[in-house]
Structures are given as C-alpha cells and as structure tokens.
Design a protein around this motif. Structure first.
Motif, PDB file in Angstrom:
ATOM      1  N   THR A 294       0.793  -1.281   0.037  1.00  0.00           N
ATOM      2  CA  THR A 294       0.033   0.073   0.141  1.00  0.00           C
ATOM      3  C   THR A 294       0.746   1.169  -0.042  1.00  0.00           C
ATOM      4  N   GLY A 295       1.940   1.276   0.436  1.00  0.00           N
ATOM      5  CA  GLY A 295       2.690   2.581   0.997  1.00  0.00           C
ATOM      6  C   GLY A 295       2.340   2.548   2.388  1.00  0.00           C
ATOM      7  N   GLY A 296       3.440   3.600   2.880  1.00  0.00           N
ATOM      8  CA  GLY A 296       3.139   3.699   4.132  1.00  0.00           C
ATOM      9  C   GLY A 296       3.489   5.693   4.554  1.00  0.00           C
ATOM     10  N   SER A 297       3.244   5.817   5.667  1.00  0.00           N
ATOM     11  CA  SER A 297       3.053   4.734   6.958  1.00  0.00           C
ATOM     12  C   SER A 297       1.616   4.627   7.355  1.00  0.00           C
ATOM     13  N   SER A 298       0.771   5.496   6.501  1.00  0.00           N
ATOM     14  CA  SER A 298      -0.839   5.295   6.654  1.00  0.00           C
ATOM     15  C   SER A 298      -1.376   3.977   5.824  1.00  0.00           C
ATOM     16  N   SER A 299      -0.798   3.002   6.000  1.00  0.00           N
ATOM     17  CA  SER A 299      -0.825   1.985   5.165  1.00  0.00           C
ATOM     18  C   SER A 299      -2.428   1.381   5.175  1.00  0.00           C
ATOM     19  N   GLY A 300      -2.727   0.859   6.389  1.00  0.00           N
ATOM     20  CA  GLY A 300      -4.035   0.301   6.682  1.00  0.00           C
ATOM     21  C   GLY A 300      -5.061   1.350   6.415  1.00  0.00           C
ATOM     22  N   ALA A 301      -4.905   2.645   6.529  1.00  0.00           N
ATOM     23  CA  ALA A 301      -5.734   3.734   6.318  1.00  0.00           C
ATOM     24  C   ALA A 301      -6.100   3.515   4.717  1.00  0.00           C
ATOM     25  N   ALA A 302      -5.228   3.496   3.737  1.00  0.00           N
ATOM     26  CA  ALA A 302      -5.262   3.354   2.518  1.00  0.00           C
ATOM     27  C   ALA A 302      -6.054   2.092   2.254  1.00  0.00           C
ATOM     28  N   ALA A 303      -5.782   1.231   2.698  1.00  0.00           N
ATOM     29  CA  ALA A 303      -6.300  -0.207   2.406  1.00  0.00           C
ATOM     30  C   ALA A 303      -7.760  -0.163   2.704  1.00  0.00           C
ATOM     31  N   SER A 304      -8.027   0.281   3.714  1.00  0.00           N
ATOM     32  CA  SER A 304      -9.608   0.419   4.482  1.00  0.00           C
ATOM     33  C   SER A 304     -10.414   1.106   3.298  1.00  0.00           C
ATOM     34  N   VAL A 305      -9.979   2.442   2.937  1.00  0.00           N
ATOM     35  CA  VAL A 305     -10.930   3.000   1.855  1.00  0.00           C
ATOM     36  C   VAL A 305     -10.814   2.018   0.634  1.00  0.00           C
ATOM     37  N   GLN A 306      -9.808   1.885   0.133  1.00  0.00           N
ATOM     38  CA  GLN A 306      -9.764   1.114  -1.036  1.00  0.00           C
ATOM     39  C   GLN A 306     -10.593  -0.420  -1.074  1.00  0.00           C
ATOM     40  N   GLU A 307     -10.799  -1.063  -0.086  1.00  0.00           N
ATOM     41  CA  GLU A 307     -11.665  -2.274   0.191  1.00  0.00           C
ATOM     42  C   GLU A 307     -12.960  -1.738   0.385  1.00  0.00           C
ATOM     43  N   GLY A 308     -13.325  -0.542   1.046  1.00  0.00           N
ATOM     44  CA  GLY A 308     -14.713  -0.136   1.176  1.00  0.00           C
ATOM     45  C   GLY A 308     -15.035  -0.396   2.712  1.00  0.00           C
ATOM     46  N   SER A 309     -14.107  -0.880   3.477  1.00  0.00           N
ATOM     47  CA  SER A 309     -14.639  -1.042   4.820  1.00  0.00           C
ATOM     48  C   SER A 309     -14.750   0.388   5.744  1.00  0.00           C
ATOM     49  N   ALA A 310     -14.349   1.531   4.927  1.00  0.00           N
ATOM     50  CA  ALA A 310     -14.408   2.900   5.469  1.00  0.00           C
ATOM     51  C   ALA A 310     -14.400   3.575   4.320  1.00  0.00           C
ATOM     52  N   LEU A 311     -15.170   4.784   4.516  1.00  0.00           N
ATOM     53  CA  LEU A 311     -15.443   5.875   3.504  1.00  0.00           C
ATOM     54  C   LEU A 311     -14.313   6.836   3.317  1.00  0.00           C
ATOM     55  N   ALA A 312     -13.652   6.864   4.766  1.00  0.00           N
ATOM     56  CA  ALA A 312     -12.571   7.669   4.609  1.00  0.00           C
ATOM     57  C   ALA A 312     -11.677   7.170   5.925  1.00  0.00           C
ATOM     58  N   ALA A 313     -10.568   7.757   5.938  1.00  0.00           N
ATOM     59  CA  ALA A 313      -9.453   7.153   7.074  1.00  0.00           C
ATOM     60  C   ALA A 313      -8.678   8.436   7.375  1.00  0.00           C
ATOM     61  N   ILE A 314      -8.524   8.276   8.738  1.00  0.00           N
ATOM     62  CA  ILE A 314      -7.708   9.216   9.352  1.00  0.00           C
ATOM     63  C   ILE A 314      -6.278   8.759   9.356  1.00  0.00           C
ATOM     64  N   GLY A 315      -5.275   9.504   8.930  1.00  0.00           N
ATOM     65  CA  GLY A 315      -3.850   9.001   8.707  1.00  0.00           C
ATOM     66  C   GLY A 315      -2.888  10.254   9.406  1.00  0.00           C
ATOM     67  N   THR A 316      -1.656  10.167   9.257  1.00  0.00           N
ATOM     68  CA  THR A 316      -0.819  10.986   9.682  1.00  0.00           C
ATOM     69  C   THR A 316       0.175  11.310   8.475  1.00  0.00           C
ATOM     70  N   ASP A 317       0.877  12.321   8.218  1.00  0.00           N
ATOM     71  CA  ASP A 317       1.793  12.733   7.183  1.00  0.00           C
ATOM     72  C   ASP A 317       2.893  13.604   7.807  1.00  0.00           C
ATOM     73  N   THR A 318       4.226  12.866   8.062  1.00  0.00           N
ATOM     74  CA  THR A 318       5.206  13.362   8.547  1.00  0.00           C
ATOM     75  C   THR A 318       6.230  13.847   7.367  1.00  0.00           C
ATOM     76  N   GLY A 319       6.512  12.520   6.528  1.00  0.00           N
ATOM     77  CA  GLY A 319       7.322  12.832   5.276  1.00  0.00           C
ATOM     78  C   GLY A 319       6.688  12.329   3.955  1.00  0.00           C
ATOM     79  N   GLY A 320       5.430  12.331   4.057  1.00  0.00           N
ATOM     80  CA  GLY A 320       4.686  11.541   2.897  1.00  0.00           C
ATOM     81  C   GLY A 320       3.666  10.286   3.252  1.00  0.00           C
ATOM     82  N   SER A 321       3.215  10.357   4.498  1.00  0.00           N
ATOM     83  CA  SER A 321       2.746   9.131   4.831  1.00  0.00           C
ATOM     84  C   SER A 321       1.226   9.093   4.477  1.00  0.00           C
ATOM     85  N   VAL A 322       0.828  10.086   4.035  1.00  0.00           N
ATOM     86  CA  VAL A 322      -0.857  10.255   3.769  1.00  0.00           C
ATOM     87  C   VAL A 322      -0.604  10.367   1.899  1.00  0.00           C
ATOM     88  N   ARG A 323       0.145  11.156   1.603  1.00  0.00           N
ATOM     89  CA  ARG A 323       0.248  11.185   0.226  1.00  0.00           C
ATOM     90  C   ARG A 323       0.759  10.128  -0.661  1.00  0.00           C
TER      91      ARG A 323
END
Length: 436
Positions: free
Chosen positions: A152-181
């Motif tokens: 998925t990439g990281g560090s907000s890895s499960g956040a991205a997977a949860s939206v991609q799979e549809g178990s979440a409409l959106a996800a809260i992540g953090t971005d220090t050096g690129g971890s959401v982007r």
C-alpha cells in the motif's frame, strides 16, 4: 468523470431516507474488514462497537434535519491515535504490551464521534509511522485489497487499504514525510495532508503518538476529491471556500523528474494538460534548492523520533532501530545548524509562493511497490519528492492518476502555501467535476 454524487453525498442522501441503511453500512464495514484480514488492513477491529454505534445513532440524532455532518459515515483511524478501550500499538508489538488500555479518546477520534461517524477499527501502519512502504515485521506487510501483489505504501498503510476495500468511506492518517500522500497515490485514492498550522498544538495531538513534532501533520484518505472540503470541515473546522479561478500553478521540470518512471511522467504531463483545460496558468519553478531537503528532514526527524522512543530501540525492527540510534547520536550543535538550514529552506519556498498559488509535483517517482521485493533503496528516492513539502509545513492534496485516465498509482501532489487549505481543497474538488 461523471457528475453523479460523491460517496459522502450519496451516503447522506441514503441516510436521510432510511435509518436502516446505517445497519447495512456497519455490517458491510465489519464484514469487509474481516474478509481482508490477510491484507493487514486493521490492527484492531471494532466490529461489535461499530454495530452498537450504528444502532444508537438514530436515537442519538432523531431529527433527520439536524444530524451532524458525518452521521453514519465509516471512518477508520490509524493506530497511533487512542480510541477509548483499545491499546494504541503504533504498529509495534512491544507497544501493544507496554501501553495501557486507553481511558480516553484522542482529539481526532472524539471529533469523528461528535460528527456522527462510526469507527470500524484502528488501522495498520509502518512501525512507529517511520516508513514509506507499509512493511511491518510485527504485524505483516500491508497489501492492497485491489491487488495483493502490491504494497500500500506507508506509513498510513491500513488507512489506504480500508478505503480501497470499502470498509471505510474515509480514513484518518498522519503525514510526516509523505505518509498520507504516498499511500493515497499508490492505492489510487485522494488524500489530504493538512497544513502544519492546522495540525499543530497539544490539543490536536492529545492522546496520540508523535513521530517528529517538527513535521507531523494530520490527514485524511478518501476516494473522491469532491468529499475533501466536507471532510476537512467536519474534522478540522476548515471553512468552505470558493475554488480559485485561473490559479498560477508552479511545475517541476525534467531535471527534477530524472528518476521517475515513464508512466509517472506521462501522468504528470496529462495532469498539466487537465489543469490548463481547467483554466490554470502553468509556470516552471526552480527546485534546485530542494536537493537539500532530504538531509535536513531525515536528521531532524531521526533526532526527534529517537527522543520519543528512547530506551526502547531494541524492541523495533532493525532498520528502524538503526535510524533511532543514529538520531540519538546527532548533537545539539548539529541540530542548531540544521534548523538554520531549515529556516533558509522555508524562506526560499516562500519566495516561490510569491510567484504561484499552487504547486504540482508527483507524489512518488514510482507507481507500484511490489510485495516481497527489497524496498530498502526506494525510501530516499520517494522522500526526495515529498520532503520539500514536509519541511515547509504545506498542505497538499493527492490527485489520483485514474481520475484522468492515467496509470493506476500515479498520484500527484497539489500543494498550497501554509494555511491555504480551504482554497486548495476547493480547487481539487472542482477538478473532479470537470469532465475529461
């Protein structure tokens, strides 16, 4: 792209006419999360809590016309934020045993609940949020539900997977050096990294784990650019703003893109054409000074992370333990010099925003991270694209490549000046309503 309703707008429309739909949403969220266990999407599922929350919502908010903005919306949360009754692991089995059960909700978890959201679970992350790939020796690597041969990439890895799979409409992540982007881009999603000024402060990091406070920001991953303004308003109180017309957008040149894959370069060119059709004025920018960004960022980040996790380095995976030990070796004199270089860097970046309103830069020079391959050399390559934005605390929205028919995984960073989150989100949303 068609002008049908966005996912959030569709959900609001459905819930306005049927409370039973909440039960459907919660049940689907739990079922999909359970079925995706091998993808390492969630570290802690809250299936029972989700269903109970869904059952309670209609009685909590009986007036259909007076319901909070995220009523009935499933939003996952990265496991570096406390949720009452759970243990915050930060992606580490050591912290899963060391940390107590949370007595309170973190600020962001409480914001979600106050806005009417349902939290289906706490998502996987690169250990300590200190990595860009989504690999994790303690909990397994986070794989894309759409294609489990890809990380998925990281560090907000499960956040991205949860939206991609549809178990979440959106996800809260953090971005220090690129971890959401980066995970947003690689997973074909939209992402929003807030300005450092939006994320800064003890209140917003209450009951949450920092990695490097100088650069940590809060963010959201979601599917449709049109949902960005509403989500940011509900969670961060960012007021709606009109989309700027004919914005001046700075673009990096071929010299910066020297290590980008052909499909990333093609997507970048396609997005520039799309922005021109949308009325933007494109102009080249000089990014020569960006060459200094990774060295400044990595040293300060490592030093701050080392201070947070001091005494525990041996409990983490070797690559992270080595970074922490290195960070602990950085002297006060070195940090003073680095912060002076950081101030100069920020000043140089501010001069760019005297010429342009926004910047366009690929999120990463690659569109895929193959599971099982050696990713050790890709981290600095990706961070060269993301750390200039991290150093200056800028807000950014990930524009999914597929939105314009580009290759999957080729997301772009659309970047604004500090605290210009509202017009940035509005302009990004306007791009989703513009037919290609």
């Amino acid at each position: 792209m068609t002008n049908d309703l966005s996912p959030l707008a569709s959900l609001r429309h459905a819930l306005a006419s049927s409370d039973s739909y909440i039960d459907t949403i919660a049940t689907l969220a739990a079922a999909k999360a359970n079925s995706s266990a091998s993808h390492n999407t969630y570290i802690a599922l809250q299936t029972a809590e989700s269903l109970q929350r869904a059952e309670q919502l209609p009685s909590l908010y009986p007036d259909v016309n007076d319901r909070p903005p995220l009523y009935g919306t499933t939003i996952s949360i990265k496991d570096c934020f406390d949720v009452e009754g759970t243990i915050t692991t930060c992606g580490s089995r050591f912290y899963a045993q060391f940390n107590p059960v949370a007595a309170n909700n973190s600020w962001v978890a409480q914001r979600l609940l106050d806005a009417g959201a349902i939290i289906p679970g706490k998502t996987h992350l690169h250990q300590l949020a200190y990595g860009i790939t989504g690999e994790n020796t303690d909990y397994g690597n986070s794989l894309q539900p759409r294609d489990p041969t890809l990380l998925t990439g990281g560090s907000s890895s499960g956040a991205a997977a949860s939206v991609q799979e549809g178990s979440a409409l959106a996800a809260i992540g953090t971005d220090t050096g690129g971890s959401v982007r980066v995970p947003a881009a690689l997973c074909g999603l939209a992402g929003y990294r807030s300005s450092h000024g939006v994320s800064r402060g003890e209140e917003r990091w209450a009951e949450a784990a920092h990695l490097a406070p100088s650069f940590d920001t809060l963010g959201i991953l979601f599917r449709d650019l049109r949902d960005g303004p509403a989500l940011a308003n509900a969670i961060f109180d960012i007021a709606a703003s009109p989309a700027p017309s004919h914005p001046r957008i700075g673009c990096v040149g071929e010299d910066f893109l020297h290590d980008a894959e052909p499909e990333v370069i093609e997507a970048y060119a396609a997005w520039k054409q799309q922005l021109l059709r949308h009325g933007a004025i494109l102009t080249p920018i000089d990014t020569t000074f960006w060459a200094d960004s990774l060295e400044i960022f990595s040293h300060i980040q490592a030093s701050e992370a080392a201070a947070i996790h001091r005494g525990h380095y041996q409990h983490f995976e070797p690559a992270i333990a080595e970074r922490l030990a290195w960070g602990a070796s950085i002297t006060t004199e070195q940090l003073v010099a680095l912060h002076k270089r950081l101030a100069v860097f920020r000043f140089q970046m501010s001069l760019i925003f005297e010429q342009v309103d926004l910047l366009l830069v690929p999120c990463a020079p690659v569109s895929k991270l193959h599971a099982g391959h050696d990713q050790s050399k890709i981290r600095p390559t990706i961070l060269r694209y993301t750390t200039p934005i991290s150093l200056t605390g800028l807000p950014a929205v990930t524009l999914p490549g597929e939105h314009i028919g580009a290759a999957f995984g080729t997301g772009m960073q659309l970047i604004a000046a500090p605290m210009q989150d509202a017009p940035l989100l509005a302009f990004a949303a306007s791009l989703a309503t513009h037919n290609t």
